[in-house]
Design a protein around this motif. Sequence first.
Motif, PDB file in Angstrom:
ATOM      1  N   VAL A   1     -11.853  -5.393  15.602  1.00 43.78           N
ATOM      2  CA  VAL A   1     -10.705  -4.729  14.983  1.00 43.78           C
ATOM      3  C   VAL A   1      -9.838  -4.145  16.083  1.00 43.78           C
ATOM      4  CG1 VAL A   1      -9.966  -2.932  13.366  1.00 43.78           C
ATOM      5  CG2 VAL A   1     -12.107  -4.159  12.969  1.00 43.78           C
ATOM      6  N   HIS A   2      -8.516  -4.317  15.961  1.00 42.17           N
ATOM      7  CA  HIS A   2      -7.630  -3.878  17.036  1.00 42.17           C
ATOM      8  C   HIS A   2      -6.236  -3.592  16.477  1.00 42.17           C
ATOM      9  CE1 HIS A   2      -5.796  -7.947  17.074  1.00 42.17           C
ATOM     10  NE2 HIS A   2      -7.039  -8.363  16.857  1.00 42.17           N
ATOM     11  N   THR A   3      -5.334  -3.200  17.369  1.00 44.19           N
ATOM     12  CA  THR A   3      -3.949  -2.923  16.976  1.00 44.19           C
ATOM     13  C   THR A   3      -2.999  -3.969  17.551  1.00 44.19           C
ATOM     14  OG1 THR A   3      -3.694  -1.426  18.877  1.00 44.19           O
ATOM     15  CG2 THR A   3      -4.345  -0.446  16.766  1.00 44.19           C
ATOM     16  N   GLY A   4      -3.522  -5.137  17.831  1.00 43.39           N
ATOM     17  CA  GLY A   4      -2.719  -6.191  18.443  1.00 43.39           C
ATOM     18  C   GLY A   4      -1.756  -6.869  17.485  1.00 43.39           C
ATOM     19  N   PHE A   5      -1.071  -7.856  17.992  1.00 44.59           N
ATOM     20  CA  PHE A   5      -0.007  -8.567  17.282  1.00 44.59           C
ATOM     21  C   PHE A   5      -0.546  -9.166  15.981  1.00 44.59           C
ATOM     22  CE2 PHE A   5       3.001 -12.377  17.249  1.00 44.59           C
ATOM     23  CZ  PHE A   5       4.032 -11.647  16.679  1.00 44.59           C
ATOM     24  N   HIS A   6      -0.010  -8.692  14.870  1.00 42.98           N
ATOM     25  CA  HIS A   6      -0.583  -9.047  13.567  1.00 42.98           C
ATOM     26  C   HIS A   6      -0.479 -10.520  13.233  1.00 42.98           C
ATOM     27  CE1 HIS A   6       3.271  -9.531  11.385  1.00 42.98           C
ATOM     28  NE2 HIS A   6       3.719  -8.589  12.195  1.00 42.98           N
TER      29      HIS A   6
ATOM     30  N   MET B   1       0.811  -1.215   0.000  1.00 39.97           N
ATOM     31  CA  MET B   1       0.000   0.000   0.000  1.00 39.97           C
ATOM     32  C   MET B   1       0.851   1.274   0.000  1.00 39.97           C
ATOM     33  SD  MET B   1      -3.394  -0.368  -0.050  1.00 39.97           S
ATOM     34  CE  MET B   1      -4.246   0.788   1.032  1.00 39.97           C
ATOM     35  N   GLN B   2       2.048   1.190   0.534  1.00 37.23           N
ATOM     36  CA  GLN B   2       2.937   2.359   0.548  1.00 37.23           C
ATOM     37  C   GLN B   2       3.407   2.754  -0.849  1.00 37.23           C
ATOM     38  OE1 GLN B   2       5.750   0.904   3.489  1.00 37.23           O
ATOM     39  NE2 GLN B   2       5.026   2.382   5.009  1.00 37.23           N
ATOM     40  N   GLU B   3       3.214   1.885  -1.818  1.00 36.31           N
ATOM     41  CA  GLU B   3       3.520   2.243  -3.200  1.00 36.31           C
ATOM     42  C   GLU B   3       2.502   3.216  -3.771  1.00 36.31           C
ATOM     43  OE1 GLU B   3       4.499  -0.918  -5.862  1.00 36.31           O
ATOM     44  OE2 GLU B   3       5.259  -2.220  -4.239  1.00 36.31           O
ATOM     45  N   TYR B   4       1.332   3.317  -3.125  1.00 39.54           N
ATOM     46  CA  TYR B   4       0.245   4.147  -3.646  1.00 39.54           C
ATOM     47  C   TYR B   4      -0.123   5.313  -2.722  1.00 39.54           C
ATOM     48  CZ  TYR B   4       0.009  -0.083  -6.368  1.00 39.54           C
ATOM     49  OH  TYR B   4       0.358  -1.151  -7.159  1.00 39.54           O
ATOM     50  N   PHE B   5       0.302   5.238  -1.448  1.00 41.52           N
ATOM     51  CA  PHE B   5      -0.040   6.278  -0.480  1.00 41.52           C
ATOM     52  C   PHE B   5       1.175   6.647   0.367  1.00 41.52           C
ATOM     53  CE2 PHE B   5      -3.942   3.889  -1.277  1.00 41.52           C
ATOM     54  CZ  PHE B   5      -4.844   4.911  -1.562  1.00 41.52           C
ATOM     55  N   HIS B   6       1.262   7.917   0.723  1.00 45.25           N
ATOM     56  CA  HIS B   6       2.346   8.374   1.605  1.00 45.25           C
ATOM     57  C   HIS B   6       2.150   7.871   3.027  1.00 45.25           C
ATOM     58  CE1 HIS B   6       4.346  11.025  -1.268  1.00 45.25           C
ATOM     59  NE2 HIS B   6       3.149  11.444  -1.660  1.00 45.25           N
ATOM     60  N   ASN B   7       0.900   7.711   3.439  1.00 42.25           N
ATOM     61  CA  ASN B   7       0.598   7.288   4.806  1.00 42.25           C
ATOM     62  C   ASN B   7      -0.254   6.024   4.780  1.00 42.25           C
ATOM     63  OD1 ASN B   7       1.603   9.896   6.074  1.00 42.25           O
ATOM     64  ND2 ASN B   7      -0.048  10.677   4.773  1.00 42.25           N
ATOM     65  N   VAL B   8       0.187   5.004   5.501  1.00 38.68           N
ATOM     66  CA  VAL B   8      -0.545   3.737   5.556  1.00 38.68           C
ATOM     67  C   VAL B   8      -0.670   3.299   7.015  1.00 38.68           C
ATOM     68  CG1 VAL B   8      -0.590   1.311   4.877  1.00 38.68           C
ATOM     69  CG2 VAL B   8       0.272   3.033   3.275  1.00 38.68           C
ATOM     70  N   PHE B   9      -1.897   2.974   7.408  1.00 41.07           N
ATOM     71  CA  PHE B   9      -2.178   2.550   8.777  1.00 41.07           C
ATOM     72  C   PHE B   9      -2.765   1.150   8.744  1.00 41.07           C
ATOM     73  CE2 PHE B   9      -2.796   7.079   8.171  1.00 41.07           C
ATOM     74  CZ  PHE B   9      -1.909   7.617   9.095  1.00 41.07           C
ATOM     75  N   VAL B  10      -2.203   0.254   9.547  1.00 39.10           N
ATOM     76  CA  VAL B  10      -2.587  -1.153   9.508  1.00 39.10           C
ATOM     77  C   VAL B  10      -3.298  -1.552  10.804  1.00 39.10           C
ATOM     78  CG1 VAL B  10      -1.728  -3.521   9.368  1.00 39.10           C
ATOM     79  CG2 VAL B  10      -0.744  -1.756   7.906  1.00 39.10           C
ATOM     80  N   PHE B  11      -4.350  -2.336  10.648  1.00 38.26           N
ATOM     81  CA  PHE B  11      -5.106  -2.841  11.792  1.00 38.26           C
ATOM     82  C   PHE B  11      -5.255  -4.355  11.676  1.00 38.26           C
ATOM     83  CE2 PHE B  11      -6.352   1.527  11.266  1.00 38.26           C
ATOM     84  CZ  PHE B  11      -6.499   2.017  12.560  1.00 38.26           C
ATOM     85  N   SER B  12      -5.307  -5.008  12.824  1.00 33.09           N
ATOM     86  CA  SER B  12      -5.585  -6.437  12.880  1.00 33.09           C
ATOM     87  C   SER B  12      -7.062  -6.647  13.161  1.00 33.09           C
ATOM     88  CB  SER B  12      -4.749  -7.096  13.985  1.00 33.09           C
ATOM     89  OG  SER B  12      -3.370  -6.965  13.728  1.00 33.09           O
ATOM     90  N   MET B  13      -7.543  -7.855  12.853  1.00 32.51           N
ATOM     91  CA  MET B  13      -8.937  -8.195  13.137  1.00 32.51           C
ATOM     92  C   MET B  13      -9.034  -9.675  13.494  1.00 32.51           C
ATOM     93  SD  MET B  13     -12.308  -7.580  10.741  1.00 32.51           S
ATOM     94  CE  MET B  13     -13.937  -7.464  11.488  1.00 32.51           C
TER      95      MET B  13
ATOM     96  N   ASN C   1      -6.593 -12.944  12.188  1.00 30.89           N
ATOM     97  CA  ASN C   1      -7.066 -13.745  11.058  1.00 30.89           C
ATOM     98  C   ASN C   1      -7.498 -12.881   9.887  1.00 30.89           C
ATOM     99  OD1 ASN C   1      -9.729 -12.903  11.835  1.00 30.89           O
ATOM    100  ND2 ASN C   1      -9.860 -14.656  13.231  1.00 30.89           N
ATOM    101  N   TYR C   2      -7.421 -11.548  10.075  1.00 32.44           N
ATOM    102  CA  TYR C   2      -7.791 -10.608   9.008  1.00 32.44           C
ATOM    103  C   TYR C   2      -6.993  -9.327   9.232  1.00 32.44           C
ATOM    104  CZ  TYR C   2     -11.083  -8.638   5.534  1.00 32.44           C
ATOM    105  OH  TYR C   2     -11.665  -8.104   4.407  1.00 32.44           O
ATOM    106  N   VAL C   3      -6.638  -8.653   8.146  1.00 30.32           N
ATOM    107  CA  VAL C   3      -5.876  -7.401   8.280  1.00 30.32           C
ATOM    108  C   VAL C   3      -6.464  -6.327   7.374  1.00 30.32           C
ATOM    109  CG1 VAL C   3      -3.689  -8.400   9.048  1.00 30.32           C
ATOM    110  CG2 VAL C   3      -4.171  -8.248   6.606  1.00 30.32           C
ATOM    111  N   PHE C   4      -6.399  -5.086   7.861  1.00 27.77           N
ATOM    112  CA  PHE C   4      -6.816  -3.904   7.109  1.00 27.77           C
ATOM    113  C   PHE C   4      -5.609  -2.997   6.900  1.00 27.77           C
ATOM    114  CE2 PHE C   4     -11.027  -4.719   9.058  1.00 27.77           C
ATOM    115  CZ  PHE C   4     -11.846  -4.543   7.954  1.00 27.77           C
ATOM    116  N   ALA C   5      -5.577  -2.316   5.765  1.00 30.07           N
ATOM    117  CA  ALA C   5      -4.619  -1.229   5.547  1.00 30.07           C
ATOM    118  C   ALA C   5      -5.392  -0.036   5.015  1.00 30.07           C
ATOM    119  CB  ALA C   5      -3.539  -1.644   4.562  1.00 30.07           C
TER     120      ALA C   5
END
Length: 226
Positions: free
Chosen positions: A206-211, A189-201, A215-219
């Motif tokens: 949805v949370h910011t825990g250990f990726h 995703m950093q190839e397309y955006f200057h800022n990328v934020f990742v979340f676990s699920m 079992n699912y991830v968001f960017a």
Amino acid sequence: MDTQKTKEPQYQVIVEAATKRGVETFGLRSSESWHEDPKHLVFRLARYKFVAKMFSGREHVLEVGCGDAFGTRIVQAEVGKLTGIDFDPVFIDDVNARMVDRWKFDAKVHDMLDGPVPGEFDGVYALDVLEHIDPAQEKLFLKNSFAPLGKDGAGIIGLPSLESQPYASPQSKAGHVNCKSAPELKKLMQEYFHNVFVFSMNDEVVHTGFHKMANYVFAIGAGKRD
């Protein structure tokens, strides 16, 4: 024929609504989930809620790979306008056949590998789509997906984590050719955006825990690169 009366009068509106406009139906995919594994429908709808809250207030949002669009209304409720596309006419026909006036949106057939969707959007998201894209074509897919974003637009990609695949169903594994770990998704995703934020699920949370335990991830990408 007289309308059946509920014992508690505040629920009468439910009966009257069903009598007037009928009972709404599941989409093709959501119907199968409800039959085979009902809890999975909760997980999927929670992903839509996450997108809805992240994109709340956006003017025009594009959903890439909408499938039966059963969760699309959750995003619609938070944005000004929504367009949904899918490369499979079977799903788009199903979406349009179930369309109701209150939740009407543009749903059309489009293969993102053939080119961008015409128009301009301030939000683009794809849930459970990238894992179906051949790795050799993923950059073309993402380039075309994000092409119609304005300078203040944002993009969201959600997909099953690479670490979750040993536990995936045979049906899921058959179509999952491109699952990623959270760091891999962020780097892409950093190839397309200057800022990328990742979340676990995990399940519907949805949370910011250990990726690696997700079992699912968001960017979420913001600040589109030229």
